[in-house]
Design a protein around this motif. Structure first.
Motif, PDB file in Angstrom:
ATOM      1  N   ALA A  31      17.322   0.715  -3.347  1.00 15.87           N
ATOM      2  CA  ALA A  31      17.193   0.704  -1.892  1.00 15.87           C
ATOM      3  C   ALA A  31      16.768  -0.693  -1.475  1.00 15.87           C
ATOM      4  O   ALA A  31      16.196  -1.458  -2.270  1.00 15.87           O
ATOM      5  CB  ALA A  31      16.172   1.728  -1.421  1.00 15.87           C
ATOM      6  N   LEU A  32      17.029  -1.037  -0.203  1.00  8.32           N
ATOM      7  CA  LEU A  32      16.707  -2.357   0.327  1.00  8.32           C
ATOM      8  C   LEU A  32      15.725  -2.210   1.477  1.00  8.32           C
ATOM      9  O   LEU A  32      15.957  -1.447   2.412  1.00  8.32           O
ATOM     10  CB  LEU A  32      17.982  -3.061   0.798  1.00  8.32           C
ATOM     11  N   LEU A  33      14.624  -2.939   1.394  1.00  3.79           N
ATOM     12  CA  LEU A  33      13.531  -2.793   2.343  1.00  3.79           C
ATOM     13  C   LEU A  33      13.579  -3.862   3.432  1.00  3.79           C
ATOM     14  O   LEU A  33      13.748  -5.050   3.160  1.00  3.79           O
ATOM     15  CB  LEU A  33      12.197  -2.899   1.607  1.00  3.79           C
ATOM     16  N   LEU A  91       8.554  -2.350  -6.388  1.00  3.98           N
ATOM     17  CA  LEU A  91       8.897  -3.247  -5.284  1.00  3.98           C
ATOM     18  C   LEU A  91       9.175  -4.633  -5.833  1.00  3.98           C
ATOM     19  O   LEU A  91       8.308  -5.252  -6.458  1.00  3.98           O
ATOM     20  CB  LEU A  91       7.749  -3.305  -4.272  1.00  3.98           C
ATOM     21  N   LEU A  92      10.381  -5.133  -5.593  1.00  4.95           N
ATOM     22  CA  LEU A  92      10.783  -6.464  -6.048  1.00  4.95           C
ATOM     23  C   LEU A  92      10.900  -7.362  -4.826  1.00  4.95           C
ATOM     24  O   LEU A  92      11.771  -7.166  -3.974  1.00  4.95           O
ATOM     25  CB  LEU A  92      12.116  -6.384  -6.799  1.00  4.95           C
ATOM     26  N   LEU A  93      10.010  -8.340  -4.725  1.00  4.56           N
ATOM     27  CA  LEU A  93       9.962  -9.251  -3.586  1.00  4.56           C
ATOM     28  C   LEU A  93      10.654 -10.557  -3.959  1.00  4.56           C
ATOM     29  O   LEU A  93      10.166 -11.312  -4.810  1.00  4.56           O
ATOM     30  CB  LEU A  93       8.512  -9.519  -3.186  1.00  4.56           C
ATOM     31  N   VAL A  94      11.776 -10.817  -3.321  1.00  2.00           N
ATOM     32  CA  VAL A  94      12.570 -12.013  -3.607  1.00  2.00           C
ATOM     33  C   VAL A  94      12.465 -12.947  -2.413  1.00  2.00           C
ATOM     34  O   VAL A  94      12.999 -12.657  -1.336  1.00  2.00           O
ATOM     35  CB  VAL A  94      14.047 -11.648  -3.863  1.00  2.00           C
ATOM     36  N   GLY A  95      11.748 -14.036  -2.581  1.00  2.14           N
ATOM     37  CA  GLY A  95      11.564 -14.970  -1.478  1.00  2.14           C
ATOM     38  C   GLY A  95      10.243 -15.688  -1.597  1.00  2.14           C
ATOM     39  O   GLY A  95       9.622 -15.745  -2.660  1.00  2.14           O
ATOM     40  N   ASP A  96       9.778 -16.218  -0.463  1.00  6.11           N
ATOM     41  CA  ASP A  96       8.542 -16.995  -0.444  1.00  6.11           C
ATOM     42  C   ASP A  96       8.082 -17.093   1.005  1.00  6.11           C
ATOM     43  O   ASP A  96       8.744 -16.596   1.910  1.00  6.11           O
ATOM     44  CB  ASP A  96       8.777 -18.386  -1.022  1.00  6.11           C
ATOM     45  N   GLY A  97       6.937 -17.715   1.210  1.00  4.35           N
ATOM     46  CA  GLY A  97       6.455 -17.902   2.568  1.00  4.35           C
ATOM     47  C   GLY A  97       4.949 -17.990   2.639  1.00  4.35           C
ATOM     48  O   GLY A  97       4.252 -17.913   1.628  1.00  4.35           O
ATOM     49  N   MET A  98       4.439 -18.130   3.854  1.00  2.00           N
ATOM     50  CA  MET A  98       3.032 -18.418   4.068  1.00  2.00           C
ATOM     51  C   MET A  98       2.107 -17.304   3.585  1.00  2.00           C
ATOM     52  O   MET A  98       0.931 -17.546   3.307  1.00  2.00           O
ATOM     53  CB  MET A  98       2.779 -18.682   5.559  1.00  2.00           C
ATOM     54  N   GLU A 129       0.227  -4.856 -10.556  1.00  6.74           N
ATOM     55  CA  GLU A 129       1.252  -5.744 -11.099  1.00  6.74           C
ATOM     56  C   GLU A 129       2.455  -4.995 -11.651  1.00  6.74           C
ATOM     57  O   GLU A 129       3.574  -5.511 -11.643  1.00  6.74           O
ATOM     58  CB  GLU A 129       0.662  -6.642 -12.200  1.00  6.74           C
ATOM     59  N   ASP A 130       2.245  -3.760 -12.128  1.00 10.48           N
ATOM     60  CA  ASP A 130       3.366  -2.979 -12.638  1.00 10.48           C
ATOM     61  C   ASP A 130       4.248  -2.443 -11.516  1.00 10.48           C
ATOM     62  O   ASP A 130       5.418  -2.138 -11.729  1.00 10.48           O
ATOM     63  CB  ASP A 130       2.843  -1.803 -13.479  1.00 10.48           C
ATOM     64  N   ALA A 131       3.697  -2.363 -10.305  1.00  8.09           N
ATOM     65  CA  ALA A 131       4.422  -1.785  -9.179  1.00  8.09           C
ATOM     66  C   ALA A 131       5.112  -2.840  -8.321  1.00  8.09           C
ATOM     67  O   ALA A 131       6.043  -2.514  -7.575  1.00  8.09           O
ATOM     68  CB  ALA A 131       3.473  -0.967  -8.312  1.00  8.09           C
ATOM     69  N   VAL A 132       4.656  -4.085  -8.400  1.00  5.71           N
ATOM     70  CA  VAL A 132       5.168  -5.137  -7.520  1.00  5.71           C
ATOM     71  C   VAL A 132       5.471  -6.389  -8.334  1.00  5.71           C
ATOM     72  O   VAL A 132       4.636  -6.837  -9.133  1.00  5.71           O
ATOM     73  CB  VAL A 132       4.156  -5.487  -6.409  1.00  5.71           C
ATOM     74  N   GLN A 168       0.833  -1.209   0.000  1.00  9.89           N
ATOM     75  CA  GLN A 168       0.000   0.000   0.000  1.00  9.89           C
ATOM     76  C   GLN A 168       0.863   1.251   0.000  1.00  9.89           C
ATOM     77  O   GLN A 168       0.564   2.232  -0.701  1.00  9.89           O
ATOM     78  CB  GLN A 168      -0.902  -0.006   1.234  1.00  9.89           C
ATOM     79  N   ALA A 169       1.955   1.232   0.777  1.00 10.69           N
ATOM     80  CA  ALA A 169       2.849   2.394   0.832  1.00 10.69           C
ATOM     81  C   ALA A 169       3.505   2.648  -0.520  1.00 10.69           C
ATOM     82  O   ALA A 169       3.706   3.810  -0.916  1.00 10.69           O
ATOM     83  CB  ALA A 169       3.906   2.185   1.906  1.00 10.69           C
ATOM     84  N   VAL A 170       3.853   1.587  -1.240  1.00 13.92           N
ATOM     85  CA  VAL A 170       4.432   1.738  -2.577  1.00 13.92           C
ATOM     86  C   VAL A 170       3.456   2.470  -3.497  1.00 13.92           C
ATOM     87  O   VAL A 170       3.834   3.398  -4.227  1.00 13.92           O
ATOM     88  CB  VAL A 170       4.797   0.358  -3.168  1.00 13.92           C
ATOM     89  N   LEU A 171       2.199   2.060  -3.458  1.00 10.49           N
ATOM     90  CA  LEU A 171       1.195   2.701  -4.309  1.00 10.49           C
ATOM     91  C   LEU A 171       0.979   4.158  -3.902  1.00 10.49           C
ATOM     92  O   LEU A 171       0.777   5.030  -4.755  1.00 10.49           O
ATOM     93  CB  LEU A 171      -0.116   1.921  -4.243  1.00 10.49           C
ATOM     94  N   ASP A 172       1.028   4.434  -2.598  1.00  9.81           N
ATOM     95  CA  ASP A 172       0.893   5.820  -2.131  1.00  9.81           C
ATOM     96  C   ASP A 172       2.044   6.685  -2.655  1.00  9.81           C
ATOM     97  O   ASP A 172       1.835   7.817  -3.091  1.00  9.81           O
ATOM     98  CB  ASP A 172       0.889   5.862  -0.601  1.00  9.81           C
TER      99      ASP A 172
END
Length: 407
Positions: free
Chosen positions: A302-304, A257-264, A279-282, A242-246
């Protein structure tokens, strides 16, 4: 005479956990190391290639002997399957203790969730009169509540009682921060001499940039904020999206935002992105081996790092903070407590309180509007803090010395 250590940890190679490197480091220092662990299925709850419920149960890893115990996989990452996974491995591991060769000088547990992971280690150490050190990575039962919404008062009482009992039975504890040390001392009655503060280090390869032309081409023209690691409710990634879209709506047009990983939480997060037409933002990239993470940190602007608004999560400093700082990139942090203080002290990034969507969006926008030179300066400050506080060689020696009672 060569010292011998038994390492107890549910999660071990080929799963991506720092204990893999700790074991390798112990062996490099001339220790004889045996590892009691589970069968790899984290984070998806599916057996890794070459493994099944039938083993293999004995292997070697970089000079260490590996003894595996059965567990119920966390398939689907539902509350039920996670609970069964949490409970099953300690029981199976306790039954597997007789397979260990013995003759150890110390027992060491790399205690991520669940706290029950340390029970087989305690059982072995007490029976054989061997000193036991527990490295507390996830404080229980607080960490449990950040992942599973346990509301029942009786169940919460059970979780608190069991957790305190296990921590008290450890000979030595290791905390990642001074606030966590103080909490553990208060709950166990142990002195600060029995509860050491040793931050998580990161492997040296995180400080070596890896340029990847294919990744650079794929994400060219974007201001890319990278998150690496596990997706659970504790990371509050729904708020981050949500913050990315804001921030994009406020002028950060190419913020990504590039999310590298996995999880529940991955399925729920992907559904959220689809519903928001974001989808264009994440981008969800999936899991990669730890040694490939520098390809993504090198790509990042930057690293989040983010944690949920829990005062107990604020006691810990996630290990990924060290690897982020080693990459010499600006850190964008949304968290409380010890992690907040570390980023602020380093001067290597921008930090906002946990779950403060507006403050995080404002920081994203501020980084976006900085010049390359200004962002590079933040990255250099982050690297300097890593060099001073999170170097592998020094912290690994401290782990070894404390575990063997040398300091």
């Amino acid at each position: 005479m060569q010292k011998r250590i038994l390492v107890v940890t549910q999660h071990f190679w080929p799963e991506n956990f720092r204990i893999n490197d700790i074991v390798e480091g112990f062996v490099q220092h001339g220790l004889s190391v045996d590892v009691l662990c589970g069968l790899p299925n984290y984070p998806k709850g599916e057996w890794f290639d070459g493994y099944s419920a039938d083993g293999p149960f004995e292997e070697t890893y970089k000079g260490a002997r590996v003894f595996r115990a059965r567990e119920i996989p966390r398939k689907g990452n539902t509350g039920k399957t996670i609970f069964l996974n949490y409970v099953s491995w300690p029981l199976y591991a306790a039954r597997a203790l007789h397979r260990l060769p013995g003759g150890y000088d110390a027992v060491f547990c790399f205690n991520t969730s669940p706290v029950l992971m340390c029970w087989p280690a305690i059982k072995y150490a007490k029976k054989h009169h061997v000193p036991f050190t527990n490295y507390v990575l996830d404080l229980w039962p607080e960490n449990l509540y950040s992942v599973l919404p346990v509301r029942n008062r009786f169940l919460r009482w059970v979780a608190q009682t069991v957790s305190d009992s296990l921590y008290k039975r450890c000979d030595r504890l290791i905390a990642m921060s001074e606030p966590l040390q103080q909490r553990l001392c208060a709950r166990t009655g142990k002195s600060t001499a029995e509860v050491a503060v040793i931050p998580q280090y990161c492997e040296d390869f995180y400080a070596v940039p890896q340029q990847d032309s294919a990744l650079a081409e794929r994400f060219a023209g974007r201001f890319t904020v990278v998150f690496t690691g596990t997706f659970t409710p504790a990371q509050s990634l729904d708020m981050v999206i949500q913050a990315v879209l804001d921030a994009r709506a406020a002028g950060a047009d190419t913020l990504h935002l590039l999310l590298v990983g996995d999880g529940m939480s991955r399925e729920a997060l992907q559904k959220q992105v689809a519903e928001l037409l974001a989808e264009d933002a994440v981008t969800f990239y999936g899991s990669v081996p730890a040694t490939e993470v520098p390809k993504f940190t090198s790509l990042a602007d930057a690293l989040l790092i983010s944690l949920s608004d829990s005062p107990d999560l604020g006691l810990t400093v996630p290990g990924k903070l060290a690897s982020y700082m080693a990459a010499a990139k600006p850190v964008l942090a949304s968290m409380n407590g010890a992690g907040y203080a570390a980023v602020q002290e380093s001067g290597g990034g921008l930090v906002s309180p946990a779950c403060d969507r507006k403050a995080l969006a404002d920081n994203m926008l501020a980084l976006y509007r900085m010049t390359d030179t200004e962002r590079a300066a933040l990255g250099q400050k982050a690297y300097a803090y890593y060099a001073a506080h999170y170097r592998r060689a020094e912290l690994l020696q401290r782990l070894e010395a404390f575990t063997l009672g040398r300091g």
